[in-house]
Design a protein around this motif. Structure first.
Motif, PDB file in Angstrom:
ATOM      1  N   ILE A   1      92.420  -3.947 -33.381  1.00 27.80           N
ATOM      2  CA  ILE A   1      92.118  -3.711 -31.963  1.00 27.80           C
ATOM      3  C   ILE A   1      91.786  -2.233 -31.775  1.00 27.80           C
ATOM      4  CG2 ILE A   1      93.042  -3.742 -29.618  1.00 27.80           C
ATOM      5  CD1 ILE A   1      94.847  -6.058 -30.493  1.00 27.80           C
TER       6      ILE A   1
ATOM      7  N   VAL B   1      92.612  -0.617 -23.922  1.00 29.19           N
ATOM      8  CA  VAL B   1      91.909  -1.433 -24.915  1.00 29.19           C
ATOM      9  C   VAL B   1      90.844  -2.261 -24.203  1.00 29.19           C
ATOM     10  CG1 VAL B   1      93.924  -1.576 -26.432  1.00 29.19           C
ATOM     11  CG2 VAL B   1      93.549  -3.354 -24.698  1.00 29.19           C
ATOM     12  N   ASP B   2      89.951  -2.863 -24.991  1.00 28.48           N
ATOM     13  CA  ASP B   2      88.962  -3.773 -24.406  1.00 28.48           C
ATOM     14  C   ASP B   2      89.672  -4.917 -23.694  1.00 28.48           C
ATOM     15  OD1 ASP B   2      86.684  -2.423 -25.256  1.00 28.48           O
ATOM     16  OD2 ASP B   2      86.758  -3.374 -27.234  1.00 28.48           O
TER      17      ASP B   2
ATOM     18  N   ASP C   1      89.057  -8.023 -23.503  1.00 25.97           N
ATOM     19  CA  ASP C   1      89.229  -9.236 -24.296  1.00 25.97           C
ATOM     20  C   ASP C   1      90.392  -9.140 -25.290  1.00 25.97           C
ATOM     21  OD1 ASP C   1      87.121 -10.392 -22.992  1.00 25.97           O
ATOM     22  OD2 ASP C   1      85.646  -9.943 -24.559  1.00 25.97           O
ATOM     23  N   ASP C   2      90.833  -7.914 -25.575  1.00 26.08           N
ATOM     24  CA  ASP C   2      91.942  -7.718 -26.530  1.00 26.08           C
ATOM     25  C   ASP C   2      93.292  -7.560 -25.839  1.00 26.08           C
ATOM     26  OD1 ASP C   2      90.267  -7.739 -28.779  1.00 26.08           O
ATOM     27  OD2 ASP C   2      89.805  -5.598 -28.540  1.00 26.08           O
TER      28      ASP C   2
ATOM     29  N   GLN D   1      96.505  -9.935 -26.836  1.00 25.44           N
ATOM     30  CA  GLN D   1      97.019  -9.668 -28.175  1.00 25.44           C
ATOM     31  C   GLN D   1      97.718  -8.302 -28.225  1.00 25.44           C
ATOM     32  OE1 GLN D   1      94.080  -9.659 -31.312  1.00 25.44           O
ATOM     33  NE2 GLN D   1      95.618  -9.562 -32.937  1.00 25.44           N
ATOM     34  N   ALA D   2      97.109  -7.303 -27.597  1.00 24.84           N
ATOM     35  CA  ALA D   2      97.714  -5.967 -27.586  1.00 24.84           C
ATOM     36  C   ALA D   2      99.054  -5.989 -26.838  1.00 24.84           C
ATOM     37  CB  ALA D   2      96.764  -4.967 -26.931  1.00 24.84           C
TER      38      ALA D   2
END
Length: 393
Positions: free
Chosen positions: A360, A376-377, A379-380, A383-384
């Motif tokens: 990521i 973070v993006d 879309d991430d 998960q992050a």
């Protein structure tokens, strides 16, 4: 009320100041309050002792030497209270009732310290314990220390563990000031301040209450900072409100990232104000700001990104020292806040390494004394967030 009164080194820096401290304690006892005292070393005794250790010594001997300042203070206060007909007892490492115990890692043994602190609290009626600040004792009876600002830590920690109503930090400042009165004119006392506000100031140079002490404050424990000249433990000063809350939070709505590049960022005073005022004029809220050598980035709501870009572009085209503005979106931000963050060595690395290991990309990282914000993006984001939660849960 049950009050823990901590007297700093300057408030015990002379015989007259010790007399003043004893008067304030005696007055509170006469008014029917339960008082326990935490005493720092007189004046700058600890620093002087440290300066005198010019020879090789191990940690145990070093701790024993520097403990002499606090050991002297508690005896002086005990004597001053005795002539005021106040029954007092001094507690130092080695005393059977000594409360602050550290484990094999040098950290406070919370369970044992709580047990001992509660035993002292049960015997407060009519007796004033005077406890050496800064010092601790391990399970083998060796003297240890709580680090710089340890007397503040002793006071707030014992206030918590003894179920005190209030901890009063007696020092040489009028509580928390709007600015350093030695530097700025018209500095005045702040009546109240939150734990988070004060800890951020403390980590950036404000010498009022040691940051390590504030992690022991909970919602039910009042903490005040007063000047030693007031002579009244129960009034005045600055009240510290709230408590630290460890929190992992992800912003529900996406952000846009607007970056302005140009040499003016580095060398022109007021450029950041000019750029942010352009957004302010249209009531665009700035969620966060990050600056580099030749760029500055503003994070704003996605739905105002186009308007913000247009406003900043006007600044760019009218200023030869600014080169360009660009926009990236959507972006997520995950914030980690907590009073213990500054005390955890490598905590930032522990946050970002597993995120990087997962592939990521971290767009930005903004830190303060009590928080870390990871961008973070969009879309991430899930998960992050999961990775960060695993680290702290």
């Amino acid at each position: 009320m049950r009050v823990i009164a901590k007297f700093g080194g300057t408030s015990l820096g002379s015989g007259d100041r010790i007399e003043r401290a004893a008067d304030s304690v005696a007055s509170a006892v006469a008014a029917g309050h339960e008082i326990a005292v935490v005493a720092s070393a007189m004046g700058s005794t600890t620093d002087e002792l440290l300066d005198d250790i010019t020879f090789e010594t191990d940690d145990a001997d070093r701790a024993e030497i520097v403990s002499m300042g606090e050991r002297t203070s508690v005896r002086m206060l005990k004597a001053a209270l005795s002539v005021r007909d106040v029954e007092a007892v001094f507690l130092e490492p080695g005393h059977p009732d000594w409360p602050v115990i550290t484990d094999e890692r040098g950290e406070v043994d919370v369970a044992e310290t709580k047990r001992r602190a509660r035993e002292i609290a049960e015997r407060l009626d009519g007796v004033v314990p005077i406890i050496t600040g800064f010092l601790a004792e391990d399970h083998d009876g060796n003297v240890t220390t709580l680090g710089r600002g340890g007397s503040d830590t002793t006071a707030v920690m014992l206030g918590n563990y003894m179920d005190a109503d209030e901890v009063v930090i007696v020092t040489d400042v009028e509580g928390v000031m709007t600015g350093d009165p030695r530097v700025v004119e018209g500095a005045r006392n702040v009546g109240q301040i939150t734990v988070d506000e004060l800890r951020n100031l403390s980590f950036r140079g404000a010498e009022v209450v040691a940051p390590s002490a504030l992690s022991y404050k909970d919602e039910g424990l009042d903490v005040r900072v007063v000047h030693y000249q007031h002579g009244d433990l129960l009034r005045g000063g600055t009240r510290i409100e709230g408590e630290f809350e460890s929190l992992i939070d992800m912003r529900e709505e996406p952000l846009a990232c607007l970056t302005i590049a140009g040499r003016a960022i580095r060398n022109r005073p007021g450029i950041l104000s000019e750029l942010s005022n352009a957004l302010r004029a249209e009531e665009i809220n700035i969620d966060a700001v990050a600056s580099g050598m030749d760029s500055v980035t503003f994070y704003v709501d996605v739905d105002v990104a186009e308007t913000a870009e247009a406003l900043l572009h006007e600044s760019v085209v009218t200023d030869e020292a600014l080169s360009s503005v660009t926009v990236a979106d959507p972006i997520a931000v995950i914030r980690v806040t907590g009073g213990e963050l500054p005390n955890q060595s490598g905590v930032i690395q522990e946050i970002i390494s597993p995120i990087a290991d997962a592939g990521i990309n971290i767009i930005d990282l903004i830190t303060s004394a009590t928080s870390v914000a990871v961008f973070v993006d969009w879309d991430d984001r899930e998960q992050a967030l999961e990775i960060v939660q695993e680290r702290f849960d």
